[in-house]
Structures are given as structure tokens and as C-alpha cells.
Scaffold this active site. Structure first.
Site, PDB file in Angstrom:
ATOM      1  N   LYS A  35      20.569 -39.342   6.121  1.00 54.68           N
ATOM      2  CA  LYS A  35      20.007 -39.980   7.403  1.00 54.68           C
ATOM      3  C   LYS A  35      19.718 -39.187   8.463  1.00 54.68           C
ATOM      4  O   LYS A  35      18.957 -39.208   9.243  1.00 54.68           O
ATOM      5  CB  LYS A  35      20.334 -41.498   7.500  1.00 54.68           C
ATOM      6  CG  LYS A  35      21.610 -41.652   7.730  1.00 54.68           C
ATOM      7  CD  LYS A  35      22.035 -43.284   7.780  1.00 54.68           C
ATOM      8  CE  LYS A  35      23.579 -43.201   8.184  1.00 54.68           C
ATOM      9  NZ  LYS A  35      23.759 -42.670   9.502  1.00 54.68           N
ATOM     10  N   THR A  36      21.132 -38.733   8.891  1.00 52.74           N
ATOM     11  CA  THR A  36      21.412 -37.932  10.134  1.00 52.74           C
ATOM     12  C   THR A  36      20.124 -36.821  10.192  1.00 52.74           C
ATOM     13  O   THR A  36      19.544 -36.474  11.193  1.00 52.74           O
ATOM     14  CB  THR A  36      22.455 -37.402  10.314  1.00 52.74           C
ATOM     15  OG1 THR A  36      23.450 -38.683  10.329  1.00 52.74           O
ATOM     16  CG2 THR A  36      22.701 -36.834  11.806  1.00 52.74           C
ATOM     17  N   ASP A 212      19.390 -45.190  14.721  1.00 53.94           N
ATOM     18  CA  ASP A 212      20.281 -44.997  13.714  1.00 53.94           C
ATOM     19  C   ASP A 212      21.007 -46.234  13.444  1.00 53.94           C
ATOM     20  O   ASP A 212      21.203 -47.044  14.174  1.00 53.94           O
ATOM     21  CB  ASP A 212      21.336 -43.902  13.901  1.00 53.94           C
ATOM     22  CG  ASP A 212      21.691 -43.438  12.612  1.00 53.94           C
ATOM     23  OD1 ASP A 212      21.354 -43.702  11.358  1.00 53.94           O
ATOM     24  OD2 ASP A 212      22.811 -42.565  12.845  1.00 53.94           O
ATOM     25  N   GLU A 213      21.250 -46.648  12.169  1.00 58.91           N
ATOM     26  CA  GLU A 213      22.077 -47.751  11.490  1.00 58.91           C
ATOM     27  C   GLU A 213      21.516 -48.915  12.020  1.00 58.91           C
ATOM     28  O   GLU A 213      22.205 -49.930  12.577  1.00 58.91           O
ATOM     29  CB  GLU A 213      23.667 -47.538  12.033  1.00 58.91           C
ATOM     30  CG  GLU A 213      24.450 -46.175  11.788  1.00 58.91           C
ATOM     31  CD  GLU A 213      24.829 -46.284  10.208  1.00 58.91           C
ATOM     32  OE1 GLU A 213      24.215 -46.993   9.497  1.00 58.91           O
ATOM     33  OE2 GLU A 213      25.434 -45.269   9.913  1.00 58.91           O
ATOM     34  N   GLN A 243      24.632 -51.642   3.367  1.00 58.28           N
ATOM     35  CA  GLN A 243      25.742 -51.221   4.235  1.00 58.28           C
ATOM     36  C   GLN A 243      25.736 -51.877   5.470  1.00 58.28           C
ATOM     37  O   GLN A 243      26.631 -51.573   6.295  1.00 58.28           O
ATOM     38  CB  GLN A 243      25.729 -49.548   4.237  1.00 58.28           C
ATOM     39  CG  GLN A 243      25.570 -48.748   3.179  1.00 58.28           C
ATOM     40  CD  GLN A 243      25.500 -47.380   3.692  1.00 58.28           C
ATOM     41  OE1 GLN A 243      26.508 -46.717   3.979  1.00 58.28           O
ATOM     42  NE2 GLN A 243      24.443 -46.707   3.280  1.00 58.28           N
ATOM     43  N   ARG A 597      31.901 -43.944  -0.862  1.00 55.77           N
ATOM     44  CA  ARG A 597      32.791 -42.984   0.107  1.00 55.77           C
ATOM     45  C   ARG A 597      33.279 -41.640  -0.612  1.00 55.77           C
ATOM     46  O   ARG A 597      33.418 -40.622  -0.214  1.00 55.77           O
ATOM     47  CB  ARG A 597      33.866 -43.487   0.834  1.00 55.77           C
ATOM     48  CG  ARG A 597      33.555 -44.840   1.962  1.00 55.77           C
ATOM     49  CD  ARG A 597      32.240 -44.279   2.853  1.00 55.77           C
ATOM     50  NE  ARG A 597      31.396 -44.779   2.326  1.00 55.77           N
ATOM     51  CZ  ARG A 597      29.867 -44.528   2.905  1.00 55.77           C
ATOM     52  NH1 ARG A 597      30.038 -43.712   3.678  1.00 55.77           N
ATOM     53  NH2 ARG A 597      28.842 -44.949   2.431  1.00 55.77           N
TER      54      ARG A 597
END
Length: 709
Positions: A35-36, A212-213, A243, A597
Site C-alpha cells: 500500500k505504501t 493512508d490507513e 486491519q 505479520r
């Protein structure tokens, strides 16, 4: 298929998102899907087609993410893009325009400790309890109200005490020209809602907004973005409802789930290709999260191999659980050459760390707890930053009270209460009040010793203010503050902690020197603001050590080897989520975050018995373990690592087990079959459970015993 888009390698779906120009777009970016990279690529594409850098705004949730993105964009384009957190963005807006709300632009931003002190003072003045738990509860309610954009008068009538404290607290902040963290958002939204000319200015400044997020936004953040984008609707939001794990901070998952309703004509792009984990980890995670209803349907996949099955270990007690984790971790480190820094232990609550710390110490495995006390929250650092704040303003009474007794000048609680009453009565800044007290114009009934000490303190602040006015370098101002305040002499009062605290002060001096070199326009005010906005996780020790952290702190990280421990009902999912479907879904999302993770190896562990809440309890396996299909799991039974690992297997319920066989029961733990026979319920056993010192009669088809071989 890989394509080159704006200097970054992207897959086809990523390219589709990155080349989007105008109109609202939501990128549903699964864990590890890049995503970044998408946000960066989209900014580069906008620059490439001629959008001025000054019209692009990127908002993240951490300073670290903002800095990394900013550097990456500059490296690829040589363009300076405003990339910042929500709080930093609001601080910028308010520095420029807060005068519309009756503040001056040199306002102070209080940290948590200073905010707590203000809150306690309000409670004292209103003759309400000042116990720590009560202060925390009221403060949380006010913080939640601000996050939901509620003023004191908006709160329910049955919250009269909170309404009164909230109103007085805000008035105290206004009088001292101070803001807390929640005010940064709250007042920014208020400013934009009530002053159209200000809103018009910022809407035209930032025509392309990237967030973002997005799943972590609260109501105030949601309103801020809605206001800033209402002219052009160019909102590029990236997030993943699977998330969303911060509802306790005010995050509202509905913001991302309702994106299409909030932004008519919005385009949705789904990123399902994962670049982090092996496929078995992803398939198990997909199966788990599909039990949630509040989500967008998606399935993570990877070009990587399936990898090993997920290890499942059920220990007899928490000590054996921790020993298994420590020994397995050491085994994987030595046999598969996994660096300790690439290993992590995730737990639901902080108290669980103790047994794992003990086990790691026994095995001589170095570890680092992530999420501990931040460098900038240590007492000696906060003392010196308070001194520095006193050099910038006359209004900061909290910094005054923190520093006036360093070294001791007789200003205890009673003296401070006299000053508090003086501030209330005379409506002066704290510095002006001190000057008038020393001139004899105001009598606070101070002793001669206190008056002498106050005079010394004010002269100290005046001398240090001259250094700031003369433009002396920041590190010189800080060093002079340490020396002239005799701070090291003050620290020597506690011989045991002196060397450690002195080293921290010296580290702060080094930080100030380094910061001056790296900052284009260094100033004391900017330095203090940056440190106030720092997150506690950005000063991590990077030595070769296993990382221990709560699952909440694991968000955004990745490790080759990960352990999710304490997988038991009422522990994970947490007991507070019991009987609340929405909270259970968030607990499941938290488990999903923890599982995703892991890059290569994942182990899930639990304990049959645990000393919890004051006594030993029989624990039940977490429902999350049952929601993962068994073919993705490798059950493990720990005997001795020198003898290898043994498997925990199911047996055929129609074939009786022999007397003396070792079995496992989900509630009673391990036991030994004393007798087997048939009844109307089928094969039945008498089983002795040594952990409980009892014999139970159990029908095989209901007991679901597992044989230990």
C-alpha cells in the site's frame, strides 16, 4: 505481469490505482500488498502529469511513515510533498489560522502528562475525586468526546460532572494559550466548519489528498478530510477494514466501509496479492477473517510457496508455553539462521510478557520489549523540555510548576496551590504573576525562602531567554539550561539512577546537535513541537534481539518467525469482548493482523491452565484456533527437544483406547485411561486427570479426547 509506473515496479492492479487522477478512490490494500508503494506511485504520477507539488497532501498515522514516504518521493522526484500525520497537519493549519478562534499562533501543545495535571487541577477546583483511576476515566471521556467532535454542551445530561470538567478544562487551556493532542483535530475541524474563508483557502491549497490507513480514522479525522475535499472530491484513501484494530482509540471502521456512500461515484480497487507471507499463512488468515461480517470480501494470495504448516502448541501451563516458545525460537535461530531481530512474540495484553521474559533469560536469548517507556517520556527529558518551554512563553504554568522546584526551592503542593488560586483570581500569565509577586504587588503568603527561590528561578529564565533572543544554537541553549539550573547536581540526589539519567541528558544534547544539522530552519519552537509529536516506537534499539510486543503494537511490522501466544478464551479474544459481537470481530481482526505479520514461520500457542486474575484457572482454546482449518495446522506436543517433537493426534472414536493410554481433554488437560467399556452412549472411559486429582467418566463421542502418542 509487472509494469513500470512512475519509477516504481507495480503489478497491473497497483498500476490501475496509481494512475487514477481525479475523483474519489478507495484502495482496499490487504496485508503486505504494497500500500505504501501505491501511495508513493500515485504521487509520482500526479507530479509527472504536471500537478504542482504544493497542491498534493499525503496524510499518515505515524511520523515514521510520513518521513519514509517523504524521503522516498524526494529521492524519486526531487519534489517536496507535504507528507505528515493528522496531528502535524492540524498543527500546521492552526499555526497559520488559529487566531480566528481567539488563540495566538504561539500556542503550546501539551503532552499527556501535562494534560493530566490540568485535568487533576480542574477536578480539585470542582471538588471532584482526584484518584488516578477517576482522572483517567474523565480524561478518556473528554478525549472520546473530542474525537467524536462533541463540545461540553453536546454531552448527555446524565454526564454532568464530565460536562463541567470538560468546560473548565477547555477554559484553562484557552487562558494559557495551550492545546492538547485532541484539540489539534477538534479545533481544526471547528475552524474549517465555522470560517468559510479559511476552508476555501485550504481547499484550494490541497487539491489532491491521499490518506493512508483510512480504516483507523476517527470521526474528527473523517470530518477534516470531508471538509478539505468537499470542493474537488479528490480523495485517495488506502486501507483495510480487516486491519481495523483501534476502536478503543476512537477509530471508526464505518468510515472505510461507508466510503462509497460518503463519496458518490467512488472507485474501489482491491489489492489481494501479498508480497510478504507464504501461502499457508495467508490461506489460514483468510479463513479466520471470513468469520467477520463487517468487511469487504477479499482473499490474499502470494507467488511464494505454500511454506510450512502453522505450528500449534497447547501447553499444560504458562511456564511450559513460554519454555516451548523460547526453545523453539532458539532452535529456529540456530538451525535456519533466522536473525533474532527477525523474530517476534505477540501477546494480547502487556502482563503476559513476564513469563516469556523469564524464559528468554533462562535461555540467554536477548530481547527487546516494543512499546515501553519512550525516551522523551523519561523524567529527566521532560524536565529539560519543560525548562525550554518556559523560554518561549509566559503562559505555561505546567512547565513552571515542573521546573520551579529544580533544584528544591520549597515549592511543594501547598505553594503550588497558592499560585493556582492567584492565577484564578488575577487572570494573569504565570510569569506575570511571578513578577508582581516579587515586586510585592501581589501577596501569595510565601515564605522568605520561597521568595528568594522564586527570584533565583525568574532570573535564571530571564538569562536563558536572552540566549534564545540572541539566536544562539539550540544545543548551546540546552547546555546552558543544564548548567545554569544545576540539573546534574539535582539528579545526584538519587545516586542509584544518577548515571543512567545523566546519560539520557547527554543523549538529548546529542539529539539537539544532530537535529540542528539536519533541519533547514532550526528553532527552539520547532524542536519542541517535533518532540511533542513523536511516537513512542520511533526510538527503538536495533540490536540483535527478539521483539516482544502486544498485538496492537505489531501493526505495520513483519518478521520471518512469529509466535502468537495465549490463544485462549477470555484472554484472546479478550474477556471485555465477551457478549459484544462488534468487539469480538475486532479481536478477530487483531488475530488476523498478528498472523499476517509472519513471513515464513508462524506458531500459535495456548495453555490449559493459567494463573490469571489471582488464581489458577482451567483455560479453553481460543475460538480463533477452531476457525482455522485443521489442514493448515501442525499440532505439536512438547516432550523434550533432545528427543524431538511428538504429534498430538485424533483417534477413531469407534476403536477403544487401551488402559494406561495418555489422552488430552479440552477442559481437564492431560489424563490417563483407567478403564474402557461400552454404554448406551457408546465407548466410555474412566480417565484420571492428575492436574485436578480427579477421575472423570467420559463418553468418547462427546469428550473428543486426543491421544498423546
Amino acid at each position: 505481469m509487472q509494469t513500470e509506473t512512475d519509477s516504481l515496479p507495480l503489478n497491473e492492479v497497483q498500476t490501475e490505482a496509481a494512475k487514477h487522477i481525479e475523483g474519489p478512490l478507495l484502495v482496499l490494500a490487504g496485508a503486505g500488498s504494497g500500500k505504501t508503494r501505491i501511495v508513493t506511485a500515485r504521487i509520482l504520477h500526479l507530479l509527472q502529469i504536471g500537478v504542482p507539488a504544493s497542491e498534493i497532501l499525503a496524510v499518515t498515522f505515524t511520523n515514521k511513515a510520513a518521513e519514509e514516504m517523504k524521503k522516498r518521493i524526494f529521492h524519486l522526484s526531487q519534489a517536496h510533498i507535504l507528507t505528515c500525520t493528522f496531528h502535524s497537519l492540524c498543527a500546521r493549519i492552526l499555526r497559520e489560522s488559529i487566531s480566528y478562534l481567539g488563540y495566538t499562533n504561539d500556542f503550546l501543545i501539551l503532552d499527556e502528562e501535562d494534560s493530566d495535571k490540568w485535568m487533576k487541577q480542574c477536578l480539585t477546583l470542582l471538588e471532584l475525586p482526584t484518584e488516578k483511576a477517576f482522572v483517567k476515566n474523565v480524561k478518556n471521556q473528554i478525549s472520546q468526546a473530542k474525537g467524536e467532535f462533541l463540545s461540553p454542551e453536546d454531552l448527555p445530561m446524565d454526564q454532568q460532572d464530565v460536562r463541567k470538567v470538560y468546560a473548565m478544562y477547555q477554559e484553562h487551556l484557552r487562558q494559557s494559550n495551550s492545546l492538547d493532542f485532541d484539540d489539534l483535530l477538534f479545533l481544526s475541524v471547528k475552524l474549517l466548519q465555522n470560517h468559510k474563508e479559511v476552508l476555501d483557502f485550504y481547499q484550494k491549497r490541497w487539491r489532491f489528498i491521499l490518506i493512508d490507513e483510512y480504516q483507523d480514522t476517527n470521526h474528527a479525522q473523517y470530518l477534516l478530510i470531508k471538509l478539505l475535499s468537499s470542493l474537488h472530491h479528490n480523495v485517495f484513501a488506502v486501507g483495510d477494514p480487516d486491519q481495523s484494530i483501534y476502536s478503543w482509540r476512537g477509530a471508526n471502521i464505518c468510515n472505510i466501509l461507508n466510503f462509497e456512500q460518503d463519496y458518490i461515484g467512488a472507485k474501489i480497487v482491491l489489492l489481494e496479492q501479498n508480497y510478504r507471507s507464504c501461502n499457508i499463512i495467508l490461506k489460514a488468515s483468510n479463513a479466520l477473517i471470513q468469520n467477520n461480517t463487517g468487511r469487504f470480501e477479499k482473499n490474499l494470495w502470494s507467488h511464494r510457496s505454500d511454506g510450512d504448516r502453522i505450528g500449534l502448541f497447547i501447553a499444560d501451563n504458562e511456564r511450559k508455553e513460554a519454555d516451548f516458545v523460547a526453545q523453539k525460537l532458539l532452535q529456529m535461530h540456530q538451525q535456519r539462521n533466522i536473525p533474532l531481530t527477525d523474530c517476534a512474540i505477540f501477546y494480547r495484553t502487556n502482563f503476559q510478557s513476564r513469563t516469556f521474559e523469564d524464559a528468554l533469560l533462562r535461555e540467554n536469548i536477548p530481547y527487546k520489549i516494543i512499546g515501553g517507556l519512550s525516551f522523551y517520556q523519561r523524567r529527566e527529558i521532560k524536565d529539560l523540555l519543560a525548562f525550554l518551554r518556559m523560554l518561549l512563553t509566559d503562559c505555561d504554568s505546567l512547565s513552571f510548576f515542573r521546573t520551579v522546584n529544580i533544584p528544591k526551592r520549597g515549592f511543594g503542593q501547598t505553594a503550588q496551590e497558592k499560585f493556582q488560586k492567584g492565577l484564578q483570581e488575577h487572570k494573569l500569565s504565570i510569569f506575570a504573576l511571578c513578577l508582581r509577586v516579587l515586586k510585592g504587588e501581589i501577596d501569595l503568603a510565601l515564605s522568605s525562602k520561597q521568595l528568594q527561590g522564586l527570584s533565583e528561578y525568574i532570573e535564571l529564565i530571564k538569562r536563558l531567554r536572552v540566549l534564545v533572543k540572541e539566536g544562539k544554537p539550540l544545543h548551546e541553549v540546552l547546555l546552558s539550561t543544564v548548567e545554569q539550573s544545576r540539573y546534574f547536581t539535582y539528579l545526584q540526589e538519587d545516586k542509584e539512577s544518577y548515571m543512567e539519567r545523566r546519560a539520557n541528558v547527554e543523549e538529548l544534547l546529542a539529539k539537539a546537535t544532530e537535529w540542528e544539522k539536519e533541519t533547514t530552519d532550526p528553532s527552539l519552537a520547532t524542536f519542541l513541537e517535533e518532540l511533542t509529536l513523536k511516537s513512542s516506537l520511533e526510538d527503538k534499539d536495533l540490536r540483535d534481539a527478539v521483539r516482544l510486543m502486544t498485538l496492537h503494537n505489531s501493526k505495520g511490522l513483519e518478521f520471518s518467525l512469529a509466535f502468537l501466544v495465549g490463544m485462549e478464551e477470555e484472554l484472546f479474544p479478550h474477556i471485555n469482548a465477551k457478549d459484544f459481537p462488534s468487539l469480538l470481530e475486532e479481536e478477530r481482526r487483531l488475530c488476523y493482523v498478528g498472523m499476517t505479520r509472519a513471513k515464513d514461520y508462524l506458531f500459535l500457542t495456548a495453555s490449559r491452565y493459567r494463573f490469571l486474575w489471582g488464581f489458577s484457572r482451567v483455560m479453553h482454546p481460543s475460538r480463533f484456533l477452531k476457525e482455522i482449518p485443521s489442514h493448515f495446522l501442525q499440532p505439536l506436543q512438547h516432550s523434550s527437544f533432545s528427543q524431538g517433537e511428538e504429534e498430538l493426534i485424533h483417534y477413531d472414536e469407534d476403536v477403544p483406547l487401551p488402559k494406561g493410554a495418555s489422552v488430552m481433554h479440552r477442559d481437564f488437560g492431560s489424563g490417563t485411561i483407567q478403564k474402557s467399556y461400552r454404554t448406551s452412549l457408546g465407548i466410555t472411559y474412566d480417565v484420571f486427570f492428575p492436574g485436578l486429582s480427579i477421575t472423570k467418566t467420559l463418553a468418547a463421542k462427546y469428550a473428543k479426547l486426543k491421544q498423546i502418542t
